[in-house]
Design a protein around this motif. Structure first.
Motif, short mmCIF file in Angstrom:
data_model
loop_
_atom_site.label_atom_id
_atom_site.label_comp_id
_atom_site.label_asym_id
_atom_site.label_seq_id
_atom_site.Cartn_x
_atom_site.Cartn_y
_atom_site.Cartn_z
N GLU A 64 0.84 -1.20 0.00
CA GLU A 64 0.00 0.00 0.00
C GLU A 64 0.87 1.25 0.00
O GLU A 64 0.62 2.19 -0.76
CB GLU A 64 -0.93 -0.01 1.21
CG GLU A 64 -1.84 1.20 1.27
CD GLU A 64 -2.82 1.17 2.43
OE1 GLU A 64 -3.77 1.98 2.39
OE2 GLU A 64 -2.65 0.35 3.35
N MET A 87 -7.92 5.23 -4.01
CA MET A 87 -8.07 3.77 -3.92
C MET A 87 -9.53 3.34 -3.72
O MET A 87 -10.01 2.50 -4.48
CB MET A 87 -7.18 3.23 -2.79
CG MET A 87 -7.28 1.72 -2.60
SD MET A 87 -6.25 0.76 -3.70
CE MET A 87 -4.68 1.07 -2.98
N MET A 91 -11.52 1.07 -6.50
CA MET A 91 -11.92 -0.30 -6.13
C MET A 91 -13.44 -0.46 -6.22
O MET A 91 -13.93 -1.51 -6.64
CB MET A 91 -11.40 -0.66 -4.74
CG MET A 91 -9.91 -0.79 -4.67
SD MET A 91 -9.26 -1.96 -5.91
CE MET A 91 -7.62 -1.32 -6.11
N GLU A 95 -15.32 -3.21 -8.52
CA GLU A 95 -16.36 -4.10 -7.98
C GLU A 95 -17.66 -3.96 -8.76
O GLU A 95 -18.34 -4.95 -9.03
CB GLU A 95 -16.59 -3.81 -6.50
CG GLU A 95 -15.48 -4.34 -5.62
CD GLU A 95 -15.65 -4.00 -4.15
OE1 GLU A 95 -16.56 -3.20 -3.80
OE2 GLU A 95 -14.85 -4.52 -3.35
N ILE A 101 -10.20 -7.57 -8.32
CA ILE A 101 -9.36 -6.60 -7.61
C ILE A 101 -7.96 -7.18 -7.42
O ILE A 101 -6.97 -6.47 -7.51
CB ILE A 101 -10.02 -6.21 -6.28
CG1 ILE A 101 -11.23 -5.34 -6.57
CG2 ILE A 101 -9.02 -5.48 -5.37
CD1 ILE A 101 -12.04 -4.97 -5.34
N GLU A 102 -7.90 -8.46 -7.17
CA GLU A 102 -6.61 -9.17 -7.11
C GLU A 102 -6.73 -10.43 -7.94
O GLU A 102 -7.79 -11.06 -7.98
CB GLU A 102 -6.24 -9.53 -5.66
CG GLU A 102 -5.97 -8.31 -4.82
CD GLU A 102 -5.33 -8.63 -3.47
OE1 GLU A 102 -4.60 -7.77 -2.98
OE2 GLU A 102 -5.56 -9.72 -2.93
N ASN A 108 -1.72 -7.74 -7.28
CA ASN A 108 -2.51 -7.45 -6.09
C ASN A 108 -3.20 -6.10 -6.27
O ASN A 108 -2.96 -5.38 -7.25
CB ASN A 108 -1.63 -7.49 -4.82
CG ASN A 108 -0.74 -6.28 -4.69
OD1 ASN A 108 -0.25 -5.73 -5.67
ND2 ASN A 108 -0.48 -5.86 -3.45
N ARG A 109 -4.06 -5.75 -5.34
CA ARG A 109 -4.90 -4.55 -5.46
C ARG A 109 -4.10 -3.26 -5.60
O ARG A 109 -4.49 -2.37 -6.33
CB ARG A 109 -5.87 -4.46 -4.29
CG ARG A 109 -5.22 -4.15 -2.95
CD ARG A 109 -6.18 -4.12 -1.76
NE ARG A 109 -6.97 -5.33 -1.68
CZ ARG A 109 -8.31 -5.35 -1.76
NH1 ARG A 109 -9.00 -4.25 -1.84
NH2 ARG A 109 -8.95 -6.48 -1.71
N HIS A 110 -2.99 -3.18 -4.92
CA HIS A 110 -2.20 -1.94 -4.97
C HIS A 110 -1.49 -1.79 -6.30
O HIS A 110 -1.39 -0.67 -6.83
CB HIS A 110 -1.23 -1.89 -3.80
CG HIS A 110 -1.90 -2.05 -2.47
ND1 HIS A 110 -2.85 -1.17 -2.00
CD2 HIS A 110 -1.80 -3.02 -1.53
CE1 HIS A 110 -3.29 -1.59 -0.83
NE2 HIS A 110 -2.66 -2.70 -0.52
N LEU A 112 -2.68 -3.00 -9.11
CA LEU A 112 -3.76 -2.68 -10.04
C LEU A 112 -4.09 -1.19 -9.98
O LEU A 112 -4.16 -0.52 -11.02
CB LEU A 112 -5.01 -3.50 -9.71
CG LEU A 112 -6.26 -3.19 -10.53
CD1 LEU A 112 -6.05 -3.54 -11.99
CD2 LEU A 112 -7.47 -3.93 -9.94
N TRP A 113 -4.28 -0.66 -8.79
CA TRP A 113 -4.62 0.75 -8.62
C TRP A 113 -3.52 1.66 -9.17
O TRP A 113 -3.80 2.60 -9.91
CB TRP A 113 -4.87 1.03 -7.13
CG TRP A 113 -5.11 2.46 -6.81
CD1 TRP A 113 -6.21 3.21 -7.12
CD2 TRP A 113 -4.22 3.33 -6.10
NE1 TRP A 113 -6.06 4.50 -6.65
CE2 TRP A 113 -4.85 4.59 -6.01
CE3 TRP A 113 -2.97 3.17 -5.52
CZ2 TRP A 113 -4.27 5.68 -5.38
CZ3 TRP A 113 -2.38 4.24 -4.89
CH2 TRP A 113 -3.03 5.49 -4.82
N TYR A 142 -9.24 0.10 -16.17
CA TYR A 142 -9.15 -1.18 -15.46
C TYR A 142 -8.74 -2.27 -16.44
O TYR A 142 -7.80 -3.03 -16.18
CB TYR A 142 -10.49 -1.54 -14.79
CG TYR A 142 -10.56 -2.99 -14.39
CD1 TYR A 142 -9.86 -3.45 -13.28
CD2 TYR A 142 -11.30 -3.91 -15.14
CE1 TYR A 142 -9.90 -4.79 -12.92
CE2 TYR A 142 -11.35 -5.24 -14.78
CZ TYR A 142 -10.65 -5.69 -13.68
OH TYR A 142 -10.68 -7.01 -13.32
#
Length: 164
Positions: A64, A87, A91, A95, A101-102, A108-110, A112-113, A142
């Motif tokens: 993060e 973030m 996210m 959704e 998201i992962e 992982n999510r971070h 991706l963002w 995305y």
């Protein structure tokens, strides 16, 4: 580099090249001890170390804090700095698309963002030329981020791109 650092690096290199399981166990035991000591005395540093090790489980991983730092340095085509989407906003958009998201082990999510914001920063002008509805931009970026993070030609993209 001090004498102890030099010796540590020598021992690490020997262990990394070794096929001797006992050498690997001895090094691993010493690393576990060092990590426990670090966590007791400096939990913030232990978290950073663990985040660096966590990257070994993913093709594209950012903690993060790493994501916040690299996104903060982005310069968009319109002259703005930092994230286009924070973030939670991004996210929530993912959704709403039923997006992943992962996606282990790819991202992982971070990661991706940060990648979606990087792509927006670099390509918003051309994207707006073809995506007329502003509300569709999160879906567009995305998809682009997922393509970038799962690209078989460059499976380990994000840490190299952001110099981590």
């Amino acid at each position: 580099m001090g004498d102890m650092k030099v010796r540590y690096m020598e021992l690490y290199d020997k262990m990394a090249r070794s096929k001797d399981v006992e050498k690997m166990k001895a090094f691993g035991s010493a690393e576990q001890w060092a990590f426990c000591m670090l966590e007791d005395r400096h939990p913030d540093m232990a978290r950073k170390w663990l985040d660096k090790l966590e990257a070994s489980e993913w093709h594209n991983y950012l903690s993060e804090q790493e994501a916040i730092e690299v996104v903060g340095l982005l310069k968009s085509q319109d002259g703005r700095s930092g994230a286009h989407w924070n973030m939670p906003t991004f996210m929530a958009a993912v959704e709403s698309l039923n997006g992943a998201i992962e996606r282990p082990p790819y991202y992982n999510r971070h990661a991706l963002w940060a990648t979606a914001n990087m792509l927006y920063s670099d390509h918003a002008k051309s994207a707006r030329k073809y995506v007329n509805d502003e509300s569709k931009l999160p879906a567009y970026f995305y998809d682009m981020a997922v393509e970038k993070l799962t690209d078989v030609d460059r499976p380990h993209f994000v840490r190299e791109y952001f110099h981590l």
